[in-house]
Scaffold this active site. Structure first.
Site, mmCIF file in Angstrom:
data_model
loop_
_atom_site.group_PDB
_atom_site.id
_atom_site.type_symbol
_atom_site.label_atom_id
_atom_site.label_comp_id
_atom_site.label_asym_id
_atom_site.label_seq_id
_atom_site.Cartn_x
_atom_site.Cartn_y
_atom_site.Cartn_z
ATOM 1 N N GLN A 1 -6.679 0.998 6.163
ATOM 2 C CA GLN A 1 -6.143 1.273 4.818
ATOM 3 C C GLN A 1 -5.657 0.018 4.097
ATOM 4 O O GLN A 1 -5.491 0.004 2.889
ATOM 5 C CB GLN A 1 -4.971 2.267 4.916
ATOM 6 C CG GLN A 1 -5.374 3.616 5.419
ATOM 7 C CD GLN A 1 -4.200 4.373 6.033
ATOM 8 O OE1 GLN A 1 -3.573 5.188 5.388
ATOM 9 N NE2 GLN A 1 -3.875 4.093 7.290
ATOM 10 N N ARG A 2 -5.360 -1.023 4.851
ATOM 11 C CA ARG A 2 -4.844 -2.247 4.225
ATOM 12 C C ARG A 2 -5.954 -3.242 3.922
ATOM 13 O O ARG A 2 -5.718 -4.264 3.269
ATOM 14 C CB ARG A 2 -3.835 -2.918 5.160
ATOM 15 C CG ARG A 2 -2.516 -2.206 5.267
ATOM 16 C CD ARG A 2 -1.341 -3.146 5.135
ATOM 17 N NE ARG A 2 -1.303 -4.253 6.030
ATOM 18 C CZ ARG A 2 -0.507 -4.358 7.104
ATOM 19 N NH1 ARG A 2 0.286 -3.360 7.423
ATOM 20 N NH2 ARG A 2 -0.494 -5.436 7.827
ATOM 21 N N MET B 1 -0.910 5.780 6.791
ATOM 22 C CA MET B 1 0.270 4.896 6.724
ATOM 23 C C MET B 1 1.176 5.302 5.554
ATOM 24 O O MET B 1 0.980 6.335 4.929
ATOM 25 C CB MET B 1 -0.174 3.455 6.579
ATOM 26 C CG MET B 1 -0.621 2.823 7.877
ATOM 27 S SD MET B 1 -0.967 1.063 7.627
ATOM 28 C CE MET B 1 -0.983 0.491 9.312
ATOM 29 N N GLY B 2 2.133 4.429 5.240
ATOM 30 C CA GLY B 2 3.034 4.699 4.117
ATOM 31 C C GLY B 2 4.500 4.526 4.456
ATOM 32 O O GLY B 2 5.376 4.710 3.617
ATOM 33 N N ARG B 3 4.752 4.211 5.740
ATOM 34 C CA ARG B 3 6.115 4.040 6.245
ATOM 35 C C ARG B 3 6.977 5.265 5.909
ATOM 36 O O ARG B 3 6.566 6.369 6.230
ATOM 37 C CB ARG B 3 6.724 2.756 5.698
ATOM 38 C CG ARG B 3 7.835 2.259 6.601
ATOM 39 C CD ARG B 3 8.164 0.833 6.365
ATOM 40 N NE ARG B 3 7.648 -0.004 7.423
ATOM 41 C CZ ARG B 3 7.557 -1.322 7.346
ATOM 42 N NH1 ARG B 3 7.936 -1.939 6.242
ATOM 43 N NH2 ARG B 3 7.117 -2.023 8.351
ATOM 44 N N ILE C 1 0.842 -1.196 0.000
ATOM 45 C CA ILE C 1 0.000 0.000 0.000
ATOM 46 C C ILE C 1 0.878 1.246 0.000
ATOM 47 O O ILE C 1 0.415 2.324 -0.330
ATOM 48 C CB ILE C 1 -0.965 0.047 1.213
ATOM 49 C CG1 ILE C 1 -0.203 0.117 2.533
ATOM 50 C CG2 ILE C 1 -1.943 -1.116 1.194
ATOM 51 C CD1 ILE C 1 -1.055 0.607 3.707
ATOM 52 N N ASP C 2 2.168 1.092 0.379
ATOM 53 C CA ASP C 2 3.048 2.261 0.515
ATOM 54 C C ASP C 2 3.525 2.812 -0.829
ATOM 55 O O ASP C 2 3.995 3.947 -0.899
ATOM 56 C CB ASP C 2 4.280 1.907 1.364
ATOM 57 C CG ASP C 2 3.919 1.354 2.734
ATOM 58 O OD1 ASP C 2 2.804 1.642 3.206
ATOM 59 O OD2 ASP C 2 4.742 0.621 3.315
HETATM 60 O O1 F6P Z 1 4.061 -1.614 4.623
HETATM 61 C C1 F6P Z 1 2.692 -1.536 4.846
HETATM 62 C C2 F6P Z 1 2.409 -0.976 6.202
HETATM 63 O O2 F6P Z 1 1.009 -0.911 6.380
HETATM 64 C C3 F6P Z 1 3.050 0.380 6.500
HETATM 65 O O3 F6P Z 1 2.361 1.443 5.906
HETATM 66 C C4 F6P Z 1 3.041 0.389 8.011
HETATM 67 O O4 F6P Z 1 4.058 1.203 8.535
HETATM 68 C C5 F6P Z 1 3.304 -1.064 8.348
HETATM 69 O O5 F6P Z 1 2.926 -1.817 7.211
HETATM 70 C C6 F6P Z 1 2.551 -1.555 9.550
HETATM 71 O O6 F6P Z 1 2.934 -2.880 9.787
HETATM 72 P P1 F6P Z 1 2.226 -3.884 10.800
HETATM 73 O O7 F6P Z 1 0.911 -4.277 10.194
HETATM 74 O O8 F6P Z 1 3.170 -5.007 10.889
HETATM 75 O O9 F6P Z 1 2.036 -3.131 12.078
#
Ligand code: F6P
Length: 343
Positions: free
Chosen positions: A275-276, A170-172, A127-128
């Protein structure tokens, strides 16, 4: 008969199932056998697999997540992990492996092509949208549409209550979701990791906007954004197997500062894993489908250590190594467009 393994690693995202379905359908058309490796690289370490036939992929096109399961397992960080991966690849009788993932999963794939499993094809997911060498990763479009819809909804409360609403997305370490959802949702300020947050400037923009009669503002902030003095807000300091910290929390900090400095009532909304989730957009279903078909074509052509990619409207292939060498971040020309609408 050619036997292909497929795995999905890293954070789940909408569009994974369309890729799996496409890989299976195309493989069956070619007379190949496909097996699913469960939970990313963990499944190859543990030899945890499932059969993938027409029945297994029937009806999965509109489903979010991944029927294979996923994990953030790094075989290079597990005792004996690399050895198990190599042995199981051999014992399963695989001729090729399709690895569907983001920079972490594909980073492992790039290393493995040099460490004993050369026949790997990568498919870019996240998604990033931060993978290089592809215009888009699948999953991004759905996340973008979800975030935009949330911003639309938050506008209602912001306007009715005359509040500032800070929306954390999100988006790291890349600001793609923030900038695109911010533009699409008509945000008044967008803050991305690529540019440190200047709190004075943020408050000045809000005051300017209120000075022209507006009584509410929407501020979109990417979870990876940092304050000017260099502070990145994290949920915990512990690193995962790929060396990442868990981001999140900047929205709350920003909201407190804005309220304190401007005196305007402020609320914070963290969109998080919403968002995911959910059903993939038409764009992601089509992109995932095109990527899946192309991945099997690469196996057929014995073109390995490559990642399928979108260039304009064409599906191409690029070296996996190149795709994971550097993150694709938001360029300043694009940010310049967003800025036209600030304040
Ligand atoms: O890489 C996708 C992502 O949703 C990022 O945007 C976010 O920082 C990370 O994964 C969150 O990861 P987790 O679901 O392991 O907390």
């Amino acid at each position: 008969m050619t036997k292909i393994g497929i795995l999905t690693g890293g954070g789940d995202c909408p569009g994974l199932n369309p890729v799996i379905r496409a890989v299976v359908r195309k493989s069956i058309n070619e007379g190949y056998e496909v097996i699913g490796i469960k939970n990313g690289w963990k499944g190859l370490i543990e030899k945890d697999t499932m059969a993938l036939d027409l029945t297994a992929v029937s009806g999965i096109l509109p489903k979010g997540g991944t029927i294979l399961g996923t994990s953030r397992t790094n075989p290079y960080k597990k005792e004996g992990g690399l050895q198990s991966v190599k042995e199981n690849y051999k014992n399963l009788g695989l001729d090729a492996l399709i690895a569907v993932g983001g920079e972490d999963t594909l980073g492992v794939a790039a290393k493995l092509t040099k460490d004993g499993i050369p026949n790997i094809v990568g498919v870019p997911k996240t998604i990033d949208n931060d993978l290089s060498c592809t215009d888009y990763t699948f999953g991004f479009d759905t996340a973008l549409n979800t975030a935009t819809e949330c911003i639309d909804k938050l506008h209602t409360t912001a306007e009715s209550h005359h509040r500032i609403i800070v929306v954390e997305v999100m988006g790291r370490h890349a600001g793609w979701i923030a900038i695109e959802a911010g533009i699409a949702g008509g945000a008044d300020i967008i803050l991305i990791p690529e540019l440190p947050v200047d709190i004075e400037e943020v408050c000045a923009l809000i005051k300017r906007r209120h000075g022209r009669g507006k009584t509410f503002s929407i501020v979109v902030v990417a979870e990876g954004a940092k304050f000017k003095e260099g502070t990145m807000v994290t949920q915990e300091e512990k690193l995962d197997e790929f060396g990442h910290v868990r981001l999140g929390g900047i929205g709350e900090r920003l909201g407190q500062e804005i309220e304190k400095r401007t005196g305007y009532e402020t609320r914070v909304s963290v969109l998080g894993h919403i968002q995911r989730g959910g059903t993939p957009s038409a764009f992601d279903r089509i992109l995932g489908t095109r990527f899946g078909v192309k991945a099997v074509e690469l196996v057929k052509e014995k073109k390995f250590a490559r990642m399928v990619a979108l260039a304009g409207n064409k599906i191409i292939d690029v070296p996996i190594e190149q795709a994971v060498a550097a993150l694709k971040t938001v360029d300043m020309d694009f940010y310049g467009i967003a800025k036209v609408f600030f304040g």
